[in-house]
Design an enzyme around this catalytic site. Structure first.
Site, short mmCIF file in Angstrom:
data_model
loop_
_atom_site.label_atom_id
_atom_site.label_comp_id
_atom_site.label_asym_id
_atom_site.label_seq_id
_atom_site.Cartn_x
_atom_site.Cartn_y
_atom_site.Cartn_z
N GLY A 57 -5.96 3.66 17.84
CA GLY A 57 -5.07 3.19 16.78
C GLY A 57 -4.54 4.34 15.94
O GLY A 57 -5.15 5.42 15.87
N ALA A 58 -3.37 4.10 15.33
CA ALA A 58 -2.75 5.11 14.47
C ALA A 58 -2.00 4.44 13.32
O ALA A 58 -1.11 5.04 12.73
CB ALA A 58 -1.81 5.99 15.29
N GLY A 59 -2.36 3.19 13.01
CA GLY A 59 -1.72 2.47 11.90
C GLY A 59 -2.38 2.82 10.58
O GLY A 59 -3.05 3.86 10.45
N GLY A 60 -2.22 1.93 9.60
CA GLY A 60 -2.72 2.21 8.25
C GLY A 60 -4.23 2.40 8.21
O GLY A 60 -4.72 3.37 7.60
N ALA A 61 -4.98 1.51 8.85
CA ALA A 61 -6.44 1.61 8.82
C ALA A 61 -6.89 2.88 9.53
O ALA A 61 -7.78 3.61 9.07
CB ALA A 61 -7.08 0.38 9.46
N LYS A 118 0.82 -1.23 0.00
CA LYS A 118 0.00 0.00 0.00
C LYS A 118 0.85 1.28 0.00
O LYS A 118 0.43 2.30 -0.52
CB LYS A 118 -0.92 0.03 1.23
CG LYS A 118 -2.07 -0.96 1.18
CD LYS A 118 -2.97 -0.81 2.39
CE LYS A 118 -4.08 -1.82 2.39
NZ LYS A 118 -5.03 -1.65 3.51
N ASN A 154 -4.75 1.71 -1.48
CA ASN A 154 -5.21 0.31 -1.50
C ASN A 154 -5.94 -0.03 -2.79
O ASN A 154 -6.34 -1.17 -3.00
CB ASN A 154 -6.10 0.00 -0.29
CG ASN A 154 -7.49 0.58 -0.46
OD1 ASN A 154 -7.63 1.69 -0.97
ND2 ASN A 154 -8.49 -0.16 -0.06
N GLY A 210 -16.77 -4.45 11.11
CA GLY A 210 -15.77 -4.18 10.07
C GLY A 210 -16.11 -4.77 8.72
O GLY A 210 -15.49 -4.42 7.71
P1 NDP Z 1 -1.20 -1.58 11.56
O1 NDP Z 1 -0.22 -2.64 11.94
O2 NDP Z 1 -0.79 -0.52 10.60
O3 NDP Z 1 -1.67 -0.82 12.91
C1 NDP Z 1 -2.07 -1.54 14.03
C2 NDP Z 1 -2.59 -0.59 15.11
O4 NDP Z 1 -3.11 -1.39 16.18
C3 NDP Z 1 -1.53 0.31 15.71
O5 NDP Z 1 -2.09 1.55 16.03
C4 NDP Z 1 -1.13 -0.46 16.99
O6 NDP Z 1 -0.67 0.39 18.02
C5 NDP Z 1 -2.46 -1.02 17.40
N1 NDP Z 1 -2.35 -2.18 18.25
C6 NDP Z 1 -2.11 -3.47 17.88
N2 NDP Z 1 -2.10 -4.27 18.96
C7 NDP Z 1 -2.32 -3.47 20.04
C8 NDP Z 1 -2.43 -3.71 21.44
N3 NDP Z 1 -2.31 -4.93 21.95
N4 NDP Z 1 -2.68 -2.67 22.26
C9 NDP Z 1 -2.81 -1.42 21.76
N5 NDP Z 1 -2.72 -1.13 20.44
C10 NDP Z 1 -2.46 -2.13 19.61
O7 NDP Z 1 -2.48 -2.35 11.08
P2 NDP Z 1 -3.65 -1.79 10.11
O8 NDP Z 1 -3.97 -0.40 10.52
O9 NDP Z 1 -3.29 -2.06 8.70
O10 NDP Z 1 -4.86 -2.77 10.47
C11 NDP Z 1 -5.58 -2.63 11.68
C12 NDP Z 1 -6.83 -3.48 11.61
O11 NDP Z 1 -7.68 -2.96 10.60
C13 NDP Z 1 -6.57 -4.94 11.23
O12 NDP Z 1 -7.34 -5.76 12.09
C14 NDP Z 1 -7.08 -5.05 9.80
O13 NDP Z 1 -7.57 -6.32 9.50
C15 NDP Z 1 -8.21 -4.02 9.85
N6 NDP Z 1 -8.60 -3.52 8.53
C16 NDP Z 1 -9.91 -3.65 8.17
C17 NDP Z 1 -10.34 -3.22 6.95
C18 NDP Z 1 -11.77 -3.39 6.59
O14 NDP Z 1 -12.11 -3.17 5.41
N7 NDP Z 1 -12.64 -3.74 7.53
C19 NDP Z 1 -9.42 -2.58 5.99
C20 NDP Z 1 -8.07 -2.45 6.46
C21 NDP Z 1 -7.68 -2.92 7.70
P3 NDP Z 1 0.86 0.88 18.12
O15 NDP Z 1 1.01 1.98 17.10
O16 NDP Z 1 0.93 1.36 19.52
O17 NDP Z 1 1.72 -0.31 17.84
#
Ligand code: NDP
Length: 284
Positions: free
Chosen positions: A131-135, A72, A93, A248
């Site tokens: 959260g602050a990842g890709g999604a 992505k 995406n 989701g």
């Molecule tokens: P990333 O790896 O980019 O980000 C993961 C995020 O989750 C980070 O903010 C991370 O925090 C946080 N996290 C993970 N584990 C923990 C924990 N135990 N405690 C606290 N924070 C946690 O993943 P994505 O953003 O790509 O994906 C996230 C979710 O979104 C996935 O489950 C994916 O399947 C879902 N998704 C769903 C879609 C849909 O169409 N429904 C589309 C795309 C994604 P930190 O920064 O602190 O590590």
């Protein structure tokens, strides 16, 4: 089907480690439902092969393709341009062929917004997003751009959270703050919409998000981006507290709906796509 027609009506999903991707069944169901002689195929592409795969898709007349992580972000320099939100999010995406150009879009956040708008208009609302990842980036930018009052980004990793909040404030011009997530988070009383955009709950129905459940009030809408299982522990807890919830799967279906619209110009039947997705995920 003549081969030229086949080639000019091909879209794909370039992924790594996503064999058995259920979205293939979902997109192909849309094509069948609307009598479109198109195909959507999943191809395993290792990171080192991405540039060649994109060149190949262009050469073979693909109308577009989806991408999963880590493609992505890596795909961006390989494209001819980016849509507005993809550029703010910093991830693509969904690639769409427009004329001779391959343009990168981000339909994750748009898909989330479409399902949210079916239950609540986010304009003028206070949002708390975990959260602050890709999604999370995709969801926050897209929901933010409709004109929310405030977004609180609650994230464990401070640097990642800060980067997203800086993007929201300085590039998207939104009212956003970072909360570094330590222990059970208590939602402010004026919260309207709560979003889990972390991966907590993915493939683990009992995984617990660190949230003070007493702060959940029945007027709040609670959404989860996690689609498998669709009924996460957060959504079950929220339902028990009288909140409206959003799973989701709706986001996943709607990003597919928007992709099909971009590629074919046809607005597909979301219900037919959701049925096919649920069947492919053995949820029916
Ligand atoms: P990333 O790896 O980019 O980000 C993961 C995020 O989750 C980070 O903010 C991370 O925090 C946080 N996290 C993970 N584990 C923990 C924990 N135990 N405690 C606290 N924070 C946690 O993943 P994505 O953003 O790509 O994906 C996230 C979710 O979104 C996935 O489950 C994916 O399947 C879902 N998704 C769903 C879609 C849909 O169409 N429904 C589309 C795309 C994604 P930190 O920064 O602190 O590590």
């Amino acid at each position: 089907m003549p081969s030229a027609n086949f080639l000019h009506s091909l879209v794909g999903s370039l992924s790594q480690g996503a064999a058995g991707n259920p979205t293939v069944a979902m997109v192909e169901a849309a094509f069948r439902h609307h009598g479109l002689h198109w195909r959507y195929v999943n191809m395993e592409v290792p990171p080192a092969g991405l540039a060649e795969a994109v060149r190949g898709a262009k050469a073979m007349g693909f109308r577009g393709f989806n991408l999963s992580m880590p493609h992505k972000v890596a795909v961006i320099p390989l494209l001819d341009g980016l849509g507005e939100s993809a550029s703010l999010i910093g991830a693509v995406n969904c690639v769409v062929r427009r004329g001779e150009q391959l343009i990168g879009e981000n339909t994750d956040g748009k898909g989330f917004l479409k399902s949210l708008q079916e239950v609540s208009d986010p304009r003028g609302k206070n949002i708390v997003m975990f959260g602050a990842g890709g999604a999370a980036r995709a969801v926050a930018v897209e929901v933010g751009l409709v004109g929310v009052k405030h977004i609180a980004v609650v994230n464990r990793d401070e640097a990642r959270g800060r980067e997203l909040v800086d993007t929201l404030r300085h590039k998207a011009k939104l009212n956003a703050d970072l909360v570094v997530w330590r222990g059970d988070y208590a939602l402010p009383a004026d919260t309207d919409i709560v979003i889990n955009a972390t991966s907590i709950g993915l493939y683990d129905a009992d995984a617990r998000l660190a949230l003070n459940l007493d702060s959940l009030k029945p007027n709040m809408v609670v959404a989860d981006v996690v689609f498998s299982p669709p009924q996460t522990r957060l959504l079950r807890d929220a339902t028990a507290r009288g909140c409206r919830t959003l799973d989701g799967l709706g986001m996943l279906v709607n990003q597919g709906v928007i992709g099909v619209q971009y590629w074919t110009g046809v607005t597909p039947d979301a219900a037919a796509m959701r049925r096919a997705l649920e069947e492919a995920m053995s949820l029916q």
